[in-house]
Design a protein around this motif. Structure first.
Motif, mmCIF file in Angstrom:
data_model
loop_
_atom_site.group_PDB
_atom_site.id
_atom_site.type_symbol
_atom_site.label_atom_id
_atom_site.label_comp_id
_atom_site.label_asym_id
_atom_site.label_seq_id
_atom_site.Cartn_x
_atom_site.Cartn_y
_atom_site.Cartn_z
ATOM 1 N N LEU A 144 0.827 -1.218 0.000
ATOM 2 C CA LEU A 144 0.000 0.000 0.000
ATOM 3 C C LEU A 144 0.860 1.267 0.000
ATOM 4 N N ALA A 145 1.931 1.237 0.776
ATOM 5 C CA ALA A 145 2.843 2.385 0.835
ATOM 6 C C ALA A 145 3.510 2.624 -0.521
ATOM 7 N N LEU A 146 3.866 1.523 -1.211
ATOM 8 C CA LEU A 146 4.475 1.642 -2.534
ATOM 9 C C LEU A 146 3.479 2.223 -3.542
ATOM 10 N N GLU A 147 2.258 1.731 -3.494
ATOM 11 C CA GLU A 147 1.223 2.227 -4.423
ATOM 12 C C GLU A 147 0.970 3.725 -4.199
ATOM 13 N N LYS A 148 0.918 4.122 -2.937
ATOM 14 C CA LYS A 148 0.693 5.531 -2.610
ATOM 15 C C LYS A 148 1.835 6.403 -3.153
ATOM 16 N N ASP A 149 3.059 5.925 -2.976
ATOM 17 C CA ASP A 149 4.217 6.688 -3.441
ATOM 18 C C ASP A 149 4.220 6.807 -4.965
ATOM 19 N N TYR A 150 3.901 5.698 -5.655
ATOM 20 C CA TYR A 150 3.893 5.709 -7.124
ATOM 21 C C TYR A 150 2.783 6.609 -7.668
ATOM 22 N N GLN A 168 1.816 9.323 -6.405
ATOM 23 C CA GLN A 168 2.260 10.703 -6.259
ATOM 24 C C GLN A 168 3.417 11.044 -7.184
ATOM 25 N N ARG A 169 4.385 10.124 -7.297
ATOM 26 C CA ARG A 169 5.632 10.484 -7.987
ATOM 27 C C ARG A 169 5.789 9.891 -9.386
ATOM 28 N N ALA A 170 5.178 8.737 -9.643
ATOM 29 C CA ALA A 170 5.335 8.107 -10.961
ATOM 30 C C ALA A 170 4.041 7.394 -11.360
ATOM 31 N N PRO A 171 2.950 8.160 -11.553
ATOM 32 C CA PRO A 171 1.649 7.526 -11.847
ATOM 33 C C PRO A 171 1.659 6.677 -13.115
ATOM 34 N N GLY A 172 2.508 7.025 -14.080
ATOM 35 C CA GLY A 172 2.570 6.253 -15.312
ATOM 36 C C GLY A 172 3.094 4.843 -15.109
ATOM 37 N N LYS A 173 3.856 4.641 -14.023
ATOM 38 C CA LYS A 173 4.438 3.314 -13.748
ATOM 39 C C LYS A 173 3.606 2.501 -12.753
ATOM 40 N N LEU A 174 2.487 3.081 -12.311
ATOM 41 C CA LEU A 174 1.653 2.401 -11.316
ATOM 42 C C LEU A 174 1.128 1.051 -11.788
ATOM 43 N N PRO A 175 0.618 0.926 -13.042
ATOM 44 C CA PRO A 175 0.139 -0.390 -13.497
ATOM 45 C C PRO A 175 1.231 -1.470 -13.444
ATOM 46 N N LEU A 176 2.455 -1.096 -13.809
ATOM 47 C CA LEU A 176 3.575 -2.049 -13.751
ATOM 48 C C LEU A 176 3.855 -2.473 -12.317
ATOM 49 N N LEU A 177 3.790 -1.509 -11.389
ATOM 50 C CA LEU A 177 3.997 -1.826 -9.976
ATOM 51 C C LEU A 177 2.943 -2.806 -9.482
ATOM 52 N N THR A 189 1.136 -4.921 -11.143
ATOM 53 C CA THR A 189 1.373 -6.242 -11.744
ATOM 54 C C THR A 189 2.505 -6.973 -11.018
ATOM 55 N N THR A 190 3.566 -6.221 -10.714
ATOM 56 C CA THR A 190 4.722 -6.815 -10.024
ATOM 57 C C THR A 190 4.332 -7.303 -8.638
ATOM 58 N N LEU A 191 3.598 -6.486 -7.905
ATOM 59 C CA LEU A 191 3.198 -6.848 -6.547
ATOM 60 C C LEU A 191 2.266 -8.058 -6.543
#
Length: 301
Positions: A274-280, A282-291, A293-295
């Protein structure tokens, strides 16, 4: 370690001196006191004082300290003729000085005369085995020649005497890790954590080494140190958050068929995710789907 205030003070004085505003001696004293590496500036402004008899005469005994400071800066800048001239002045003033002898050995090292430099350093160490600077020069000289085993040997000798030197433990840990000698690297980080338990970098590096070593016990411990890194950094260390997720997934696989106590609880994994998703977001929304999928691929059940 230089604070931001101290660094700002150095920069302000440096800018003042560079623009002809005076204060060269104050600048050189501050650089020496804080052990800041500004060799090109020290060489320039130090020589401006040494080459002016009027300015030099105002220094008193500090004149010799400045000759030493400029000699070291000149070696850093590979202006070896200047270093040689400064050392000659010091040799004439202090013909039996071991401190000047150390500068002579450093000049040999700067010239690449490795065998002669090592002989000179070894001779000085026989007379004073507790000379911290010479021990460090021996390590640096071994590394400069690509002699990693020699660097390890000298670092271990050094740490037998100066056990509280955190920089030396860290250097040794990094050398071991680069050679894939992870058990030895882990020992170094354990020493660092014992002496400086609030430095998050040591917790993180130790966790990385344990995760790389693998095995259930090591990965369980790695997860604890990734967690402590997150705690020490106020939840802001992305690498540690990923580490928790990776450890959770690895523990789930390794603990299959084992007792409940050894199996992985999903709570910490979920919080880290959840902390990683929140950070992404804010800072890298374009990479959120990849995150995401990885998680999802890091299953713990």
């Amino acid at each position: 370690m230089v604070t931001k205030t101290e660094e700002s003070q150095v920069n302000r004085l440096e800018n003042q001196v560079d623009n002809g505003g005076g204060g060269a001696w104050e600048y050189l004293c501050l650089v020496r006191k804080l052990k800041v590496r500004r060799s090109d500036k020290v060489l320039k402004h130090g020589l401006s004082i040494l080459n002016d008899p009027k300015k030099r005469s105002t220094l008193g005994p500090d004149e010799w300290t400045l000759y030493e400071q400029v000699a070291v800066a000149a070696m850093d800048c590979h202006t070896l003729d200047v270093a040689k001239d400064c050392i000659k002045v010091l040799q004439k003033k202090f013909p039996e000085s071991k401190r000047v002898g150390r500068l002579e050995a450093m000049l040999l090292e700067a010239k690449g005369s490795w065998a002669e430099a090592e002989k000179a350093y070894s001779s000085l160490l026989e007379e004073n085995p507790l000379d911290q600077v010479i021990h460090k020069r021996m390590v640096a000289m071994a590394r400069a020649q690509g002699n990693i085993s020699g660097a390890i040997e000298w670092l271990n000798k050094y740490l037998e005497i100066f056990m509280a030197d955190h920089d030396a433990w860290r250097e040794l840990a990094e050398i071991y890790a680069s050679l894939q000698m992870y058990k030895q690297a882990a020992f170094c980080y354990e020493e660092l954590i014992l002496s400086q338990p609030t430095v998050s970098l040591y917790h993180l590096s130790y966790a990385d080494v344990l995760y790389t070593l693998g095995g259930l016990e090591n990965i369980q411990t790695a997860k604890k140190y990734y967690s402590s890194t997150v705690e020490l950094t106020g939840g802001k260390n992305i690498r540690a958050l990923f580490g928790i997720c990776l450890c959770s997934a690895a523990i789930a696989q390794l603990a299959k068929g084992r007792s409940k106590e050894e199996k992985e609880s999903p709570e910490l994994h979920s919080l880290a995710a959840l902390a990683l998703e929140k950070d992404y977001k804010q800072r890298a929304p374009g990479k959120l789907p990849l995150l995401i999928t990885t998680l999802k691929s890091l299953k713990i059940s």
